[in-house]
Design a protein around this motif. Structure first.
Motif, short mmCIF file in Angstrom:
data_model
loop_
_atom_site.label_atom_id
_atom_site.label_comp_id
_atom_site.label_asym_id
_atom_site.label_seq_id
_atom_site.Cartn_x
_atom_site.Cartn_y
_atom_site.Cartn_z
N VAL A 27 51.96 1.55 -41.96
CA VAL A 27 51.42 0.41 -41.20
C VAL A 27 50.91 -0.67 -42.16
O VAL A 27 51.18 -1.86 -41.96
CB VAL A 27 50.32 0.87 -40.21
N LYS A 31 52.52 -4.22 -41.83
CA LYS A 31 51.70 -5.20 -41.11
C LYS A 31 50.57 -5.79 -41.94
O LYS A 31 49.86 -6.67 -41.48
CB LYS A 31 51.12 -4.57 -39.85
N THR A 33 47.10 -5.12 -44.74
CA THR A 33 45.88 -4.30 -44.80
C THR A 33 44.81 -4.73 -43.80
O THR A 33 43.80 -4.04 -43.67
CB THR A 33 45.29 -4.31 -46.22
N ASP A 34 45.04 -5.82 -43.07
CA ASP A 34 44.06 -6.25 -42.08
C ASP A 34 44.18 -5.51 -40.75
O ASP A 34 43.36 -5.70 -39.86
CB ASP A 34 44.18 -7.76 -41.82
N VAL A 35 45.20 -4.67 -40.62
CA VAL A 35 45.41 -3.94 -39.37
C VAL A 35 44.18 -3.08 -39.07
O VAL A 35 43.50 -2.61 -39.97
CB VAL A 35 46.71 -3.09 -39.45
N SER A 36 43.89 -2.89 -37.81
CA SER A 36 42.68 -2.16 -37.41
C SER A 36 42.86 -0.65 -37.56
O SER A 36 43.97 -0.13 -37.47
CB SER A 36 42.31 -2.48 -35.96
N GLU A 39 44.45 0.85 -34.47
CA GLU A 39 45.91 0.79 -34.42
C GLU A 39 46.53 1.92 -35.26
O GLU A 39 47.52 2.52 -34.87
CB GLU A 39 46.41 -0.57 -34.92
#
Length: 191
Positions: A27, A31, A33-36, A39
């Protein structure tokens, strides 16, 4: 954010932890490294509580993924040491490491922004990478495929530089390929 020593994990907890690391790596690579964390937990098929039991803060997850990536680099280098052609092994490893560097660089930058010293975080596995690189380099030098005046530190510096050059080239695959070719040519013996 290295956590203190813990008791060994149960088999199911170990599987969950490994699944979280694998999914988080994928992920983060696709996407950013700001992905939650929510998620990532969802993508791994676990609850957010499971994620936080293994990684109390997002920085802990980032650090674990970063260290896991370094361990995979060391594994790849060690595996290539045993292949037939030492020169091809070194050049193949170098090319692979550069092609996979953007995700590792993004993790390192996110950790630095969070106040984590990536040199400290990856120091133990970093030593494994240096040793494996040293084996690859020594084999390639004995085979006459790489200059004798290059050491592991120079090789690491060239890897970092080529990785940053690939990042700088962005979506220009021909620029990345030519830059990598020039770097690899510089490793070959003179004349």
């Amino acid at each position: 954010m290295t956590s203190p020593a813990r008791k060994p994990l149960r088999a199911d907890a170990l599987r969950n932890r490994e699944r979280l690391l694998q999914v988080a790596d994928e992920v983060f690579a696709s996407k950013g490294t700001d992905v939650s964390t929510e998620e990532i937990a969802r993508a791994a098929g676990v609850g957010i509580g499971t994620l936080f039991r293994h990684f109390p803060a997002k920085e802990d997850l980032l650090e674990a993924v970063f260290v896991r990536r370094l361990a995979m680099v060391a594994e790849q280098a060690r595996a290539l040491v045993a292949t037939g052609d030492p020169g091809e092994a070194l050049f193949g490893f170098f090319s692979l490491a550069v092609s996979e560097s953007s995700a590792k660089n993004a993790l390192a930058e996110a950790l630095e922004e969070a106040g984590v010293n990536v040199r400290v975080a990856g120091s133990a596995v970093g030593q494994e990478v240096r040793e494996a690189l040293g084996e690859l380099l020594a084999g390639a030098q004995r085979a006459g495929a790489v200059r004798d005046d290059i050491g592991v530190l120079e090789l690491q510096a060239l890897l970092v530089g080529a990785s940053r050059a690939a990042q700088f080239a962005g979506d220009g695959p021909s620029v990345r390929a030519r830059t990598l070719a020039v770097t690899l040519d510089g490793l070959r013996p003179r004349g």
